[in-house]
Design a protein around this motif. Structure first.
Motif, PDB file in Angstrom:
ATOM      1  N   HIS A 144       0.755  -1.487  -0.491  1.00  0.00           N
ATOM      2  CA  HIS A 144      -0.097  -0.064  -0.414  1.00  0.00           C
ATOM      3  C   HIS A 144       0.777   1.261   0.161  1.00  0.00           C
ATOM      4  O   HIS A 144       1.861   1.428  -0.384  1.00  0.00           O
ATOM      5  CB  HIS A 144      -0.699  -0.129   0.828  1.00  0.00           C
ATOM      6  N   SER A 145      -0.292   2.498   0.332  1.00  0.00           N
ATOM      7  CA  SER A 145       1.454   3.573   0.254  1.00  0.00           C
ATOM      8  C   SER A 145       0.730   4.572   0.636  1.00  0.00           C
ATOM      9  O   SER A 145      -1.109   5.131   0.929  1.00  0.00           O
ATOM     10  CB  SER A 145       1.429   3.958  -1.457  1.00  0.00           C
ATOM     11  N   PHE A 146       0.956   5.099   2.013  1.00  0.00           N
ATOM     12  CA  PHE A 146       0.407   6.250   3.010  1.00  0.00           C
ATOM     13  C   PHE A 146       0.528   7.125   2.146  1.00  0.00           C
ATOM     14  O   PHE A 146       1.979   8.048   2.220  1.00  0.00           O
ATOM     15  CB  PHE A 146       0.755   5.852   4.574  1.00  0.00           C
ATOM     16  N   PHE A 147      -0.557   8.045   1.921  1.00  0.00           N
ATOM     17  CA  PHE A 147      -0.070   9.369   1.038  1.00  0.00           C
ATOM     18  C   PHE A 147      -0.778  10.329   1.791  1.00  0.00           C
ATOM     19  O   PHE A 147      -2.289  10.687   1.546  1.00  0.00           O
ATOM     20  CB  PHE A 147      -0.652   9.143  -0.372  1.00  0.00           C
ATOM     21  N   ILE A 148      -0.681  11.760   2.447  1.00  0.00           N
ATOM     22  CA  ILE A 148      -1.158  12.925   2.601  1.00  0.00           C
ATOM     23  C   ILE A 148      -1.282  14.314   1.665  1.00  0.00           C
ATOM     24  O   ILE A 148       0.060  14.535   2.310  1.00  0.00           O
ATOM     25  CB  ILE A 148      -0.882  13.352   3.968  1.00  0.00           C
ATOM     26  N   CYS A 179      -4.634   5.761   0.157  1.00  0.00           N
ATOM     27  CA  CYS A 179      -3.646   4.808  -0.640  1.00  0.00           C
ATOM     28  C   CYS A 179      -3.454   5.235  -1.652  1.00  0.00           C
ATOM     29  O   CYS A 179      -4.227   5.009  -2.853  1.00  0.00           O
ATOM     30  CB  CYS A 179      -4.372   3.128  -0.223  1.00  0.00           C
ATOM     31  N   ALA A 180      -2.280   5.112  -2.149  1.00  0.00           N
ATOM     32  CA  ALA A 180      -1.618   5.674  -3.408  1.00  0.00           C
ATOM     33  C   ALA A 180      -1.319   4.011  -4.063  1.00  0.00           C
ATOM     34  O   ALA A 180      -1.089   4.450  -6.000  1.00  0.00           O
ATOM     35  CB  ALA A 180       0.001   6.416  -3.783  1.00  0.00           C
ATOM     36  N   GLU A 181      -0.632   3.100  -3.999  1.00  0.00           N
ATOM     37  CA  GLU A 181      -0.615   1.648  -4.514  1.00  0.00           C
ATOM     38  C   GLU A 181      -1.384   1.194  -4.415  1.00  0.00           C
ATOM     39  O   GLU A 181      -2.266   0.949  -3.887  1.00  0.00           O
ATOM     40  CB  GLU A 181       0.707   1.633  -3.613  1.00  0.00           C
ATOM     41  N   TYR A 182      -1.468   0.586  -5.814  1.00  0.00           N
ATOM     42  CA  TYR A 182      -2.543  -0.305  -6.274  1.00  0.00           C
ATOM     43  C   TYR A 182      -3.164  -1.790  -5.578  1.00  0.00           C
ATOM     44  O   TYR A 182      -1.568  -1.310  -5.568  1.00  0.00           O
ATOM     45  CB  TYR A 182      -2.819  -0.306  -7.907  1.00  0.00           C
ATOM     46  N   CYS A 183      -4.216  -1.527  -4.932  1.00  0.00           N
ATOM     47  CA  CYS A 183      -3.614  -2.395  -3.998  1.00  0.00           C
ATOM     48  C   CYS A 183      -4.795  -3.538  -3.879  1.00  0.00           C
ATOM     49  O   CYS A 183      -5.280  -3.910  -2.639  1.00  0.00           O
ATOM     50  CB  CYS A 183      -3.948  -2.282  -2.411  1.00  0.00           C
ATOM     51  N   GLY A 184      -5.553  -3.738  -5.003  1.00  0.00           N
ATOM     52  CA  GLY A 184      -6.802  -4.368  -5.139  1.00  0.00           C
ATOM     53  C   GLY A 184      -9.158  -3.739  -5.440  1.00  0.00           C
ATOM     54  O   GLY A 184      -8.267  -2.684  -5.808  1.00  0.00           O
ATOM     55  N   THR A 185      -9.033  -4.620  -5.268  1.00  0.00           N
ATOM     56  CA  THR A 185     -10.164  -3.925  -5.691  1.00  0.00           C
ATOM     57  C   THR A 185     -10.862  -2.959  -4.584  1.00  0.00           C
ATOM     58  O   THR A 185     -11.214  -1.603  -5.877  1.00  0.00           O
ATOM     59  CB  THR A 185     -11.293  -6.125  -5.247  1.00  0.00           C
ATOM     60  N   GLU A 186     -10.437  -2.306  -4.010  1.00  0.00           N
ATOM     61  CA  GLU A 186     -10.792  -1.917  -3.302  1.00  0.00           C
ATOM     62  C   GLU A 186     -10.487  -0.221  -2.895  1.00  0.00           C
ATOM     63  O   GLU A 186     -10.348  -0.224  -2.281  1.00  0.00           O
ATOM     64  CB  GLU A 186     -11.831  -1.924  -2.366  1.00  0.00           C
TER      65      GLU A 186
ATOM     66  N   ASP C 391       2.681   8.173  -7.824  1.00  0.00           N
ATOM     67  CA  ASP C 391       1.571   7.645  -8.311  1.00  0.00           C
ATOM     68  C   ASP C 391      -0.150   8.364  -8.432  1.00  0.00           C
ATOM     69  O   ASP C 391      -1.416   7.799  -7.901  1.00  0.00           O
ATOM     70  CB  ASP C 391       1.543   5.908  -7.658  1.00  0.00           C
ATOM     71  N   THR C 392       0.057   9.901  -8.436  1.00  0.00           N
ATOM     72  CA  THR C 392      -0.886  10.548  -8.603  1.00  0.00           C
ATOM     73  C   THR C 392      -1.356  10.529  -9.903  1.00  0.00           C
ATOM     74  O   THR C 392      -0.389   9.810 -11.060  1.00  0.00           O
ATOM     75  CB  THR C 392      -0.865  11.510  -8.127  1.00  0.00           C
ATOM     76  N   TYR C 393      -2.582  11.712 -10.239  1.00  0.00           N
ATOM     77  CA  TYR C 393      -2.833  11.664 -12.253  1.00  0.00           C
ATOM     78  C   TYR C 393      -1.304  12.737 -12.407  1.00  0.00           C
ATOM     79  O   TYR C 393      -1.702  12.791 -14.091  1.00  0.00           O
ATOM     80  CB  TYR C 393      -3.962  12.342 -12.179  1.00  0.00           C
ATOM     81  N   PHE C 394      -1.012  13.484 -11.491  1.00  0.00           N
ATOM     82  CA  PHE C 394      -0.245  14.064 -12.473  1.00  0.00           C
ATOM     83  C   PHE C 394       0.727  12.965 -12.910  1.00  0.00           C
ATOM     84  O   PHE C 394       1.822  13.290 -14.543  1.00  0.00           O
ATOM     85  CB  PHE C 394       1.164  14.599 -11.500  1.00  0.00           C
ATOM     86  N   PRO C 459      -4.779   9.769  -6.286  1.00  0.00           N
ATOM     87  CA  PRO C 459      -4.024   8.948  -6.807  1.00  0.00           C
ATOM     88  C   PRO C 459      -5.032   8.605  -8.080  1.00  0.00           C
ATOM     89  O   PRO C 459      -5.691   8.180  -8.346  1.00  0.00           O
ATOM     90  CB  PRO C 459      -4.544   8.474  -5.019  1.00  0.00           C
ATOM     91  N   ARG C 460      -3.984   7.705  -9.391  1.00  0.00           N
ATOM     92  CA  ARG C 460      -3.612   7.339 -10.083  1.00  0.00           C
ATOM     93  C   ARG C 460      -5.171   5.528  -9.205  1.00  0.00           C
ATOM     94  O   ARG C 460      -4.494   5.675  -8.529  1.00  0.00           O
ATOM     95  CB  ARG C 460      -2.830   7.327 -11.039  1.00  0.00           C
ATOM     96  N   ARG C 461      -5.341   5.238 -10.239  1.00  0.00           N
ATOM     97  CA  ARG C 461      -6.605   4.079 -10.489  1.00  0.00           C
ATOM     98  C   ARG C 461      -7.067   3.807  -9.012  1.00  0.00           C
ATOM     99  O   ARG C 461      -7.375   3.287  -7.688  1.00  0.00           O
ATOM    100  CB  ARG C 461      -5.361   2.910  -9.959  1.00  0.00           C
ATOM    101  N   TYR C 462      -7.918   5.209  -9.152  1.00  0.00           N
ATOM    102  CA  TYR C 462      -9.177   5.398  -8.377  1.00  0.00           C
ATOM    103  C   TYR C 462     -10.426   5.317  -8.795  1.00  0.00           C
ATOM    104  O   TYR C 462     -10.726   5.901  -9.774  1.00  0.00           O
ATOM    105  CB  TYR C 462      -9.083   7.145  -7.316  1.00  0.00           C
ATOM    106  N   HIS C 463     -10.991   4.377  -8.464  1.00  0.00           N
ATOM    107  CA  HIS C 463     -12.823   4.167  -9.126  1.00  0.00           C
ATOM    108  C   HIS C 463     -13.453   5.264  -8.560  1.00  0.00           C
ATOM    109  O   HIS C 463     -13.861   6.128  -9.308  1.00  0.00           O
ATOM    110  CB  HIS C 463     -12.919   2.950  -8.610  1.00  0.00           C
TER     111      HIS C 463
END
Lengths: 308, 289, 548
Positions: A144-148, A179-186, C391-394, C459-463
């Motif tokens: 995962h990735s912790f992003f603020i 969460c900035a690192e793609y980690c699955g469905t939700e 990992d963002t839209y940038f 972030p990218r890949r956000y639904h």
């Protein structure tokens, strides 16, 4: 405010100003070069359109001087930009020594957070402003990735290891946590908020939450219950290294190397006791794999670090 | 790669007499192209194996003890035998190339067949090794096991307990219900909006590893590397077999023998890969035993 | 077509009999599917990658439609994730990587260097079949259940946690990799060994230089990706754990190996496009390319640097800060050869005579988009900024500026420029100009807002996403719909022109280059006699003021 005209998101940490400044200077550079090339292109495009009356005598097929000029200038600028950005980066990787330590465990799809005083939160993180906060993070499953965004900080949270992130909030408010690192469905639901509060509000908030034990107390309980004290206490008959004062200091290993006893070292020593064996000791410690959760590990480590 | 050889056989496909394929000016250009193509292909191959060598190095650095144990579980004598077989086959292949260049087609035939026999010999030995591992169930995956006598040897040598597999296998990926109350009771401050998040697929234990799995990694890489190499040997057998067939049809002369040379280059590469694999996998950590 | 074009003295094409070209050399399906002719193989590739472009484009449309609102109201989470993955996998591995090399490169490299074919025609055909087999695997995955890992296949999600058809998609990518290796191999040998007499390295068209640099990356990078994705597939089947920390493996190791290929892969896309642009700018400004040697060698420099910068994808992954700094400075260095190219192209226009045909419009569009795409790369090379925007839209905006704004603009510009050569017909100039301008406008409207929303932190890949990002997302979707329509135009008018287009002369643009000295479409053998090259490339006659 001039800043509000620019597409700059809210600045709520000490780092955000430095990073935004860097960003704006980069942008100025980018705009400069884009405009420069575009203007020259446009002028040429208009002036030298076929059929136009322009002086086309003595054209140029190449010029070493020009080539050197437009190689060296970008090179110098690039090195300059690199140096500045790296200088800012140094600050980001070195948390101040007096940081308040908060632990974070990521899993699909939530953030589990524990404060030193024992309060637990899910998908929310309350922090005081004006005080550096260091997060020690790990994951139970995938990366995962912790992003603020408002703090301009981000750090991947990787299973099997600890990663660190620090910030100092400057402005009370509620900010996005993504969460900035793609980690699955939700993945896009693994969000939450960071609530920065005035120190006195934070204290109030801490008191309002009922907690049975602080992290250190929980760690002490585990130290006893899991049998650590059986060997690592002073009066033990088994020869095991005493853990008093171990935290942060150098540990000589039996293969001759010396490593710092950071959180990851303590974690590995509990889970992978054979990985780095302290000099002068036999690798007889059993592994505690499967007997502790990531949260319990954090508590145990918090306790070990208090041993004087 | 056999298709590369085919491209060059165009020479014989067209009007039967021209000595080179239509896209080339002359036989020299054709030969040079084939040679460069083969070297470029071998560069690709180096990188192809390279990724596996990188993985091997990373994990060996990380788990030296388990790599030592893994090395010991392989039969260095059989590996040594295979090394000699392959080295010898390289010699016969080199002789084949030389025979082709001298136009000695009979000798070429003998050398090629010898090379094939040796290649099969290599595969037979390898099969014995694989079979042995299969019988002991030292095959990475669900049924991976370590024979008790190997554990004994290891424990005696290092005076350490071999860490058995953890419970990880059972819980990883299985459906576990997340209880927001947790094993510790309710936390003081809870975020409201996560009702859907109560089930998730994840282990509850921390993520870590044990000796059993580290050793499994060694064998995973052992099988990946030797397996990929084995596939190359099998492809090589097909290529050399094609050469034998073509030779019997009288394709190769003093002037035209590029496919033999190219296959030779390929075969030496296969040999060289093994020359690296053998010490890395079988011998590396024997020195301090 | 200007009248001046016809005054340029070129060898008149040999009067070949009208039916005697590669297109009319057999009409059966077999004569296409078993052809060894590089030109026909290029057409096979053209058709197949166009199909993949449509598939990838449809997936992208669904993604953009979903993102009109912050809530997930059009697609389920799973479906959305599968859509962006299909979009990424198809566009990267089945459209962008083969686009210019396998279509234009295949068609043009032998013609440009005066060869009768590539060195290994059968391997060339084989590469197309390999591509199709890999593509079928991926299509089967897309149709039967999809894959939801993103095109990056990050472990341990892909290897242990995803419940979709990852192993099969990985096999598809693995197989397709070999198609690109075989193409690269063929180009390298052909360019080294089969140049016409007199065609020295520094007389090569810059397009060929671009292809050469690309081929180097193809043969050296692709095998690493192949090994890596193969292990992901093996790991899913056998659970060996090379990339799973729970089994002793290392997920970051996967990222290193993946980006060792996949960063250079971006240069596989952009280098040939840069080659195309050099050709276009020179042909339509009727000037030799300014600083030819610098442009040629900067391609090689970019290819070499491409293998040393993969770590900038791992700045927040926990790699050592010192490794991060090394990758950061190396990434900054990529700016130098890129700047050299841009400045040289600009300088080429000095005292030139520009005609604004469609390819030139694409070339100018490329310049603008590549400038923005390339310069925004600097933000990502700077670790301190990258931490915020990765990992963002940038990042999404940045790489679309390079991979779509750069590579696709180059591809389309090249397709228009060489279409008369490929098909023997002229495309309708008016429609082509309209679509070129629409593509440029639609592209910017789609992707520029993403820089901003990315810096704001989406972030990218956000639904689903936070409501404050909606305005910019709506703009982006609006742009995407323009872009979708604009991309459809060329498909229609190219097809239309096959039947109704004006017959193309051998050299409609009055351009230099050996490919223009053969009839349009070229005969199967390319050159009846091997041409002899006696001069530098792009020797357009001096433009005296009175002549203009």
């Amino acid at each position: 405010m001039l800043l509000s005209l620019l597409p700059i998101p809210e600045q709520a940490s000490t780092q955000s100003v430095a990073i935004d400044t860097l960003f704006l200077v980069f942008t100025a550079l980018v705009v400069f070069f884009t405009v420069l090339v575009s203007v020259v292109l446009t002028i040429f495009a208009i002036k030298y359109t076929r059929g136009s009356k322009a002086d086309r005598s003595n054209p140029l097929d190449g010029s070493l001087k020009l080539e050197i000029t437009w190689s060296v200038i970008p090179l110098v600028l690039a090195i300059g930009a690199f140096s500045w950005a790296s200088y800012v980066y140094f600050d980001l990787v070195h948390p101040p020594a007096d940081s308040m330590e908060v632990t974070v465990v990521g899993r699909q799809w939530m953030w589990k957070i524990q404060h030193p005083t024992g309060q637990r939160e899910i998908n929310e993180l309350h922090v005081p402003v004006g005080r550096p906060v260091k997060l020690t993070m790990t994951s139970q499953d995938v990366i995962h990735s912790f992003f603020i965004p408002a703090f301009r900080v981000k750090q991947d949270v990787v299973p099997g290891t600890y990663s660190q992130l620090w910030f100092e909030a400057t402005k009370p408010g509620t900010y996005h946590l993504f969460c900035a690192e793609y980690c699955g469905t939700e993945h896009s639901r693994m969000i939450g908020s960071v609530v920065a509060m005035e120190p006195q509000d934070y204290e109030k908030w801490l008191q309002a939450g009922s907690t049975n034990e602080s992290m250190v107390q929980a760690g002490e309980r585990l130290f006893r219950d899991k049998g650590c004290s059986g060997c690592h206490a002073g009066n033990s008959s088994v020869r095991a290294p005493l853990l008093n004062g171990i935290s942060g200091g150098p540990v000589p290993l039996d293969d001759g190397t010396v490593v710092p006893a950071d959180d990851l070292y303590l974690r590995d020593s509990i889970l992978l006791p054979k990985k780095q064996v302290a000099a002068g000791f036999k690798p007889i410690m059993p592994t505690f794999q499967g007997q502790l959760s990531e949260e319990e590990l954090f508590q145990l480590i918090a306790y070990i670090k208090t041993l004087e | 790669m056999s298709s590369q050889a085919l491209d060059l056989h165009d020479a014989h496909g067209h009007d039967g007499h021209s000595s080179h394929a239509h896209q080339f000016d002359d036989p020299v250009q054709q030969r040079d192209s084939a040679t460069l193509g083969m070297w470029a292909f071998l560069a690709t191959e180096v990188l192809f194996f390279g990724a596996l060598f990188v993985m091997y190095s990373v994990f060996r650095y990380r788990y030296p003890v388990m790599w030592d144990m893994g090395s010991h579980m392989l039969d260095w004598k059989l590996g040594c035998l295979n090394t000699f077989i392959l080295l010898f086959s390289s010699l016969t292949m080199a002789l084949a190339v030389q025979s082709a260049q001298l136009g000695k087609t009979k000798r070429l035939n003998v050398c090629l067949i010898l090379t094939i026999v040796l290649a099969f010999g290599f595969l037979v030995v390898k099969t014995f090794e694989y079979h042995h591992k299969y019988e002991e169930s030292v095959i990475p995956g669900r049924y991976f096991q370590i024979p008790p006598h190997e554990i004994e040897i290891y424990e005696k040598k290092y005076g350490e307990v071999f860490h058995p597999p953890s419970k990880m296998e059972a819980s990883a990926g299985s459906e576990t219900v997340y209880d927001p109350m947790g094993p510790y009771g309710p936390g003081p401050v809870m975020h409201d909006g996560h009702p859907e998040m109560t089930t998730a697929k994840a282990p509850l234990e921390p993520v870590f590893t044990d000796d059993y799995r580290k050793l499994q990694l060694f064998f995973a890489l052992y099988f990946a590397m030797t397996g990929l190499h084995g596939i190359h040997v099998i492809i090589g057998i097909f290529m050399i077999g094609t050469l034998v067939y073509l030779n019997q049809k009288g394709w190769f002369t003093k002037e035209y023998n590029t496919p033999v040379e190219m296959t030779g280059l390929y075969w030496h590469f296969v040999d060289i890969v093994w020359v690296f694999l053998y010490p890395l996998l079988y011998l590396m950590d024997r020195a301090h035993s | 077509m200007s009248s001046e074009a016809l005054t340029y003295p070129i060898e008149p094409a040999k009067a070949a009999s009208p039916g005697d070209n590669y297109l009319t050399n057999g009409f059966s399906l077999k004569s296409w599917l078993l052809t060894h002719d590089h030109k026909r193989i290029a057409i096979l590739y053209l058709i197949s990658i166009s199909v993949f472009f449509v598939i990838g484009g449809l997936a992208a449309s669904l993604v953009r439609l979903e993102l009109i609102t912050p809530e997930g109201d059009l697609l389920a989470h799973e479906t959305y994730n599968k859509m962006f993955t299909v979009h990424g996998v198809v566009m990267v591995f089945f459209f962008l990587v083969p686009s210019i090399p396998a279509v234009l490169g295949n068609f043009l490299v032998p013609l440009m260097i005066g060869a009768r074919d590539l060195a290994f025609p059968r391997i060339n055909l084989l590469s197309w079949y390999v591509f199709i087999v890999g593509g079928l695997f991926t299509l089967v995955v897309a149709l039967t259940g999809g894959i939801d890992t993103g095109w990056t296949f990050y472990t341990p999600y892909s290897s242990m946690f995803s419940n979709t058809y990852v192993a099969m998609a990985a096999v598809g990518v693995f197989i397709t990799g070999f198609s690109s290796i075989l193409t690269g191999l063929n180009f390298i040998v052909t360019i080294h060994k089969m140049r016409a007499p007199g065609l020295t390295w520094f007389r090569l068209p810059l397009f060929v230089w671009g292809q050469y640099a690309t081929s180097l990356i193809m043969i050296l990078g692709t095998p690493v990706l192949a090994s890596t994705v193969a292990l992901v597939a093996v790991e899913r089947v056998f659970r060996i754990g090379v990339f799973d920390p729970a089994l002793g493996g290392d997920p970051i190791l996967f990222q290193h190996l993946f980006w060792f290929y996949s960063h250079p892969a971006v240069y596989i896309m952009i280098l040939p496009a840069m080659g195309v642009i050099s050709e276009l700018i020179s042909a339509f400004s009727r000037r030799p390319v300014f600083g030819y040697h610098f442009i040629a060698l900067s391609s090689i420099a970019i290819a070499a640097l491409s293998f040393l910068v993969w770590g900038h994808h791992l700045f927040v992954s926990g790699q050592s800060p010192y490794a991060g700094l090394v990758f950061s400075v190396l990434s900054f260095l990529v700016a130098v050869p890129s700047a050299i190219k841009t400045f040289n192209w600009t300088a080429t226009l000095y005292k030139s005579s520009i005609s604004w045909d469609t390819p030139m419009i694409y070339a100018m569009g490329f310049m603008g988009l590549f400038l923005i795409g390339g310069l925004t790369g600097l933000y990502l090379a700077a670790i301190a900024i990258d931490i915020h925007v990765t990992d963002t839209y940038f990042v999404v905006a940045h790489f679309h500026y390079i991979m779509v704004g750069g590579a696709v603009m180059g591809y389309l510009g090249g397709m228009h420029y060489w279409w008369p050569k490929i098909s023997g017909r002229m495309y309708p100039e008016g429609w082509a100009k309209i679509s070129a301008v629409l593509i440029f406008a639609g592209f910017n409207l789609t992707f520029f807002p993403q820089f901003i929303v990315g810096y704001w932190g989406m972030p990218r890949r956000y639904h689903t996403y936070a409501p404050e990002f909606q305005v910019l997302n709506v703009m982006s979707t609006a742009g995407a719909s323009i872009l979708g329509v604009a991309y459809a135009f060329p498909v229609f008018y190219f097809l239309w022109s096959l039947k109704y287009g004006e017959k193309a002369p051998a050299n409609p643009w009055g351009a230099t280059g050996l490919e223009w000295q053969v009839p349009s479409p070229p005969p199967t053998v390319n050159f009846e006699e091997v041409p002899v090259v006696t001069e530098e490339p792009y020797q357009y006659p001096l433009l005296e003021p009175e002549r203009v």
